[in-house]
Design a protein around this motif. Structure first.
Motif, PDB file in Angstrom:
ATOM      1  N   LEU A 125       0.825  -1.203   0.000  1.00 34.70           N
ATOM      2  CA  LEU A 125       0.000   0.000   0.000  1.00 34.70           C
ATOM      3  C   LEU A 125       0.862   1.258   0.000  1.00 34.70           C
ATOM      4  N   ILE A 126       1.979   1.249   0.733  1.00 34.17           N
ATOM      5  CA  ILE A 126       2.886   2.402   0.714  1.00 34.17           C
ATOM      6  C   ILE A 126       3.341   2.696  -0.703  1.00 34.17           C
ATOM      7  N   ASN A 127       3.735   1.663  -1.414  1.00 35.71           N
ATOM      8  CA  ASN A 127       4.211   1.880  -2.784  1.00 35.71           C
ATOM      9  C   ASN A 127       3.086   2.291  -3.728  1.00 35.71           C
ATOM     10  N   ALA A 128       1.872   1.801  -3.467  1.00 35.16           N
ATOM     11  CA  ALA A 128       0.732   2.227  -4.277  1.00 35.16           C
ATOM     12  C   ALA A 128       0.429   3.703  -4.049  1.00 35.16           C
ATOM     13  N   VAL A 129       0.451   4.133  -2.792  1.00 34.88           N
ATOM     14  CA  VAL A 129       0.232   5.547  -2.476  1.00 34.88           C
ATOM     15  C   VAL A 129       1.343   6.401  -3.072  1.00 34.88           C
ATOM     16  N   ALA A 130       2.581   5.940  -2.944  1.00 35.11           N
ATOM     17  CA  ALA A 130       3.716   6.699  -3.486  1.00 35.11           C
ATOM     18  C   ALA A 130       3.571   6.900  -4.985  1.00 35.11           C
ATOM     19  N   ALA A 131       3.142   5.877  -5.699  1.00 32.37           N
ATOM     20  CA  ALA A 131       3.000   5.986  -7.157  1.00 32.37           C
ATOM     21  C   ALA A 131       2.003   7.065  -7.533  1.00 32.37           C
ATOM     22  N   VAL A 132       0.887   7.142  -6.794  1.00 26.16           N
ATOM     23  CA  VAL A 132      -0.134   8.148  -7.102  1.00 26.16           C
ATOM     24  C   VAL A 132       0.344   9.542  -6.709  1.00 26.16           C
ATOM     25  N   ALA A 150       3.060  11.069  -8.925  1.00 29.01           N
ATOM     26  CA  ALA A 150       2.618  11.388 -10.293  1.00 29.01           C
ATOM     27  C   ALA A 150       1.588  12.512 -10.325  1.00 29.01           C
ATOM     28  N   ASP A 151       1.212  13.044  -9.186  1.00 27.00           N
ATOM     29  CA  ASP A 151       0.157  14.044  -9.103  1.00 27.00           C
ATOM     30  C   ASP A 151       0.748  15.442  -9.260  1.00 27.00           C
ATOM     31  N   PRO A 152       0.502  16.125 -10.372  1.00 21.94           N
ATOM     32  CA  PRO A 152       1.085  17.470 -10.567  1.00 21.94           C
ATOM     33  C   PRO A 152       0.586  18.485  -9.542  1.00 21.94           C
ATOM     34  N   ALA A 153      -0.557  18.215  -8.929  1.00 25.69           N
ATOM     35  CA  ALA A 153      -1.110  19.173  -7.961  1.00 25.69           C
ATOM     36  C   ALA A 153      -0.255  19.290  -6.711  1.00 25.69           C
ATOM     37  N   THR A 186       6.618  14.231  -1.678  1.00 23.15           N
ATOM     38  CA  THR A 186       7.232  13.099  -2.376  1.00 23.15           C
ATOM     39  C   THR A 186       7.314  11.936  -1.403  1.00 23.15           C
ATOM     40  N   VAL A 187       7.011  10.741  -1.877  1.00 27.48           N
ATOM     41  CA  VAL A 187       7.036   9.542  -1.037  1.00 27.48           C
ATOM     42  C   VAL A 187       7.952   8.511  -1.685  1.00 27.48           C
TER      43      VAL A 187
END
Length: 816
Positions: free
Chosen positions: A607-614, A617-620, A626-627
């Motif tokens: 889940l940490i890596n899934a959250v980090a990916a989003v 990648a979020d320009p906002a 950064t994670v």
């Protein structure tokens, strides 16, 4: 033949020509090559041997001094050691750092390039193993005669890789290219028995094992800093005897059957902590523990008999420290050796045994206190179970004499846990068989005596004491953070602080000095640039060196609450999307390994890596959050992350962490701690000052009260808007599908009160961000953390053990 006194050592000079001559000589004679044709690996191996030779010289003189003095010696039994890379440390401890760098430069190489070939020995997992390594370092630095005993694992724990966000375990073949720091000693093999039967022979019980394995030792040198003492850590590797290979099967084409017994024997030292989720794994783990103590105790007795013959002197010459319950089998094993093999009567042997051992308990979690099924124990170690029963009967007789008629107390204190499956309680065995029991932080030691081992503390209050953990300033400041070490030495007028860490207090008056603050910040930024370079190479993620570096790095376990940190990240992501100024620019670093069979925690990593990916990648939120999950956390990675950290996450539920040493390492390097009143955090906050520590959460009594009072995490979670939004985003698939099981763990039982502490934690993070916005204030906090961390030196820890438990004196080793 008349020989000069002492070992026949060759001349080992300290000058650059001497060092270069020895390096080239080792390249030629050890590697069979020359500078013209040597690879960098060849040069590394030769450099390591050149440095090692200088330690061998000291080791020979140490052994001679110890033999002559016949002192009381500390024997440290530990299932794991996280020694870290050896080259840089041994260059420092031999005073050859600059000489080696200059010689390599003259040969067209850099020390950094060559040192990259140094491999960290895969002998440990987490804080337990790193503490053991720090204490061995401090023992040698204090000139105390000591030997560490452990297992020489072929593959260590595992090498962690991340595949599609999930932890994948790979073999850690740390010695694939050979380790120049090891000294194999095949002629000191010990024979270890398993299974079999027990018979009466000449009026004594006699164990006849059905299977034997050889324990083959090697050792690594453990030098002291600023002294001539070099102790050793002795590591045992399981080997099959020469008859295990079935030549007839091999000749008949049955190659797998031919090596079956060889593999069975050598599996014992193959990996650290085989998974105990299967019967095979449980049996292998118990075999591993007995293998360690059987080999080690025979070696300890051998060392005793080098200068002594009267068993009455054994406890005057020997103290054995059990590092947690893994080596607790040493208690019945020493009793067996004394009674069965050396012919002592039971009472005399038990008096010796009890006065020899001391036990460090590293946990408050009942599930972490090892127990073994009686059935497995009886099958694998039949004589030892008889001895455990006899110890238990005498112990319970003592309890009955002290507290007559209290059957419930007898049941709780028994070494045997009754129930559908009878089990041997290893922590109980360690307490009963030791003269001293210690916790590793003030809170931990108090809770041990009040909760986990309360009945024993009532029975023997004089045995219980505290020795707060410490870390090596040589490893975790001088070697890990040379820039900060140089700044400190410059301001203190030398490096005497490396062996007297309380000297750091002299930095406190500089905490408000603008020029010193500027230099302090420059050091931290350069360290963050180093970390950014590594993170980019390892993960492809860019790190802003000017952002707050917020780190949660340690072994993954639910009680350490990596999930609480992750929920903060998700809440912060939402808040930053709504208002980009709600927080300071922040980089969140996660690192750590989960046990291969600990699926709940492995899901948190995913889940940490899934959250980090989003998030990444979020320009906002670009430039604001950064994670990063840095894979394969070990000592080497800790030495990179620790100097760069600004905010140290020590957020375990109060009353669950024994001590922690990551908190000490990070604070020593100027990180500000955000944490609960748990483990050594309490002592850390007391020493650095409440203004320089960000506190949150329930304390241990309040946490216990909440858990007793009908705690409903599901109701509380949805009443907090930030937490509810974070949970809903995860459940709704905002960060990837399929993580409902992770949420169920906290919305259901929430054993570690993640929901209960969330709001307090979020507010504390806001307070930390407010402090970060004021560079002068934050830098002052950082400087004072370092300046006031002198208490958390492993040198002080060893001094406490020496005074309170071991009663050992230093033996000075004369110079060459």
């Amino acid at each position: 033949m008349n020989l000069p006194p002492g070992p026949p050592l060759r001349a080992i000079g300290a000058t650059e020509p001497d060092f270069e001559r020895d390096l080239v000589s080792n390249l030629y004679f050890q590697r069979g090559t020359t500078m013209e044709s040597a690879s960098v690996q060849d040069v590394y191996q030769s450099l390591a041997v050149t440095v090692r030779d200088r330690l061998v010289d000291r080791r020979a003189r140490t052994a001679t001094a110890h033999y002559a003095a016949n002192p009381r010696c500390v024997y440290y039994l530990s299932a794991e050691y996280m020694l870290g890379r050896q080259l840089r440390q041994n260059l420092l401890y031999t005073g050859t750092e600059d000489v080696a760098a200059d010689v390599l430069k003259g040969l067209g190489l850099s020390l950094d390039e060559v040192a990259d070939f140094d491999v960290e020995p895969g002998l440990g997992n987490g804080g337990l193993g790193r503490l053991a390594a720090c204490l061995l370092d401090a023992l040698a630095t204090a000139d105390i005669p000591a030997v560490g005993y452990g297992i020489r694992y072929d593959l260590g724990l595992f090498r962690q890789t991340i595949v599609d966000g999930a932890q994948v375990e790979r073999p850690d073949d740390w010695a694939f290219d050979g380790s120049p720091w090891e000294f194999p000693q095949q002629d000191d093999r010990q024979s270890v028995g398993f299974y079999g039967r027990v018979e009466d022979e000449d009026g004594r019980r006699h164990w006849i094992p059905a299977e034997t394995v050889l324990g083959e030792p090697s050792h690594m040198l453990v030098p002291g800093y600023g002294t001539q003492t070099v102790n050793i850590v002795r590591l045992w590797r399981a080997r099959a005897d020469s008859d295990a290979f079935d030549l007839a099967d091999f000749a008949a084409g049955r190659s797998a059957e031919a090596v079956q017994e060889v593999v069975r024997s050598e599996n014992i030292s193959k990996v650290l902590y085989p998974a105990d989720s299967t019967e095979f794994g449980r049996e292998l783990r118990l075999k591993q523990q007995y293998f360690l103590v059987s080999c080690s105790l025979r070696d300890i007795v051998r060392r005793f008999h080098l200068r002594n013959s009267d068993w009455a002197a054994f406890t005057d010459k020997t103290v054995i420290q059990l590092n947690d319950t893994h080596p607790a089998l040493a208690v019945p094993e020493l009793q067996r050796l004394l009674v069965d093999e050396y012919g002592l009567d039971w009472d005399t042997a038990w008096s010796i045994t009890r006065r020899t051992f001391a036990y460090t308990c590293h946990t408050l979690l009942p599930e972490a206190l090892e127990t073994w099924p009686v059935e497995l124990f009886a099958r694998l170690l039949p004589r030892h179970l008889e001895i455990v029963y006899a110890i238990n009967q005498a112990h319970l007789d003592e309890v009955e004499a002290r507290f007559p008629g209290d059957g419930e107390l007898r049941r709780r204190l028994s070494l045997i846990q009754e129930g559908p499956e009878r089990r041997v309680r290893m922590a109980h065995l360690a307490v009963v068989g030791s003269h001293a029991v210690n916790g590793v932080a003030e809170l931990h030691s108090r809770l041990l005596a009040e909760t986990t081992l309360a009945d024993f503390a009532r029975l023997w209050p004089e045995r219980f004491r505290n020795v707060t953990n410490g870390v090596s300033p040589r490893r975790f400041l001088r070697l890990a953070n040379p820039r900060l070490a140089a700044l400190i030495s410059d301001r203190l007028g030398g490096d005497g602080w490396l062996t007297d860490l309380e000297q750091l207090r002299e930095l406190a008056p500089l905490a408000d000095d603008p020029e010193f603050q500027q230099r302090w910040r420059a050091v931290k930024r350069d360290n963050k640039l180093d970390l950014a370079g590594y993170a980019r190479a390892a993960t492809g993620i860019r790190i802003d060196p000017d952002a707050l570096c917020d780190v949660h790095v340690k072994r993954f376990h639910e009680y350490k609450r990596q999930l609480l940190k992750l929920l903060h990240v998700v809440a912060l992501h939402h808040r930053l999307r709504a208002d980009p100024h709600t927080d300071v620019p922040r980089t969140v670093i996660f690192a750590g390994k989960a046990a291969p069979s600990y699926h709940a925690v492995k899901r948190i990593i995913q889940l940490i890596n899934a959250v980090a990916a989003v998030v990444n990648a979020d320009p906002a939120v670009a430039g604001r959050l950064t994670v990063v999950f840095l894979p394969d956390y070990n000592v080497t990675r800790a030495e990179l992350i620790t100097p760069a950290a600004d905010l140290s996450e020590q957020i375990s539920l109060a009353g669950k962490e024994a001590s922690g040493t990551g908190n000490m390492k990070l604070a020593l390097n100027g990180a500000v701690t955000i944490g609960t009143l748990d483990g050594a955090n309490i002592e850390l906050r007391d020493r650095v000052g409440a203004d320089n520590f960000v506190l949150f959460g329930l304390d241990a009594p309040r946490a216990a009260e909440v858990r007793r009072g009908g705690y409903r995490p599901d109701q509380l979670a949805w009443s907090d808007p930030d937490l509810a939004a974070a949970l809903e985003a995860i459940r709704g698939g905002r960060y990837g599908a399929g993580f409902g099981d992770v949420l169920d763990a906290i919305l259901g039982r929430d054993e570690y009160l993640t929901v209960a502490d969330f709001r307090s934690y979020l507010d504390a993070q806001d307070a930390a961000a407010a402090a970060w916005r004021d560079p002068a204030r934050w830098t002052r906090m950082s400087i004072l953390n370092t300046a006031r961390c002198g208490f958390f030196s492993a040198d002080r820890t060893v001094a406490d053990y020496s005074d309170r438990i071991w009663r050992v004196d230093p033996i000075r080793v004369p110079p060459r």
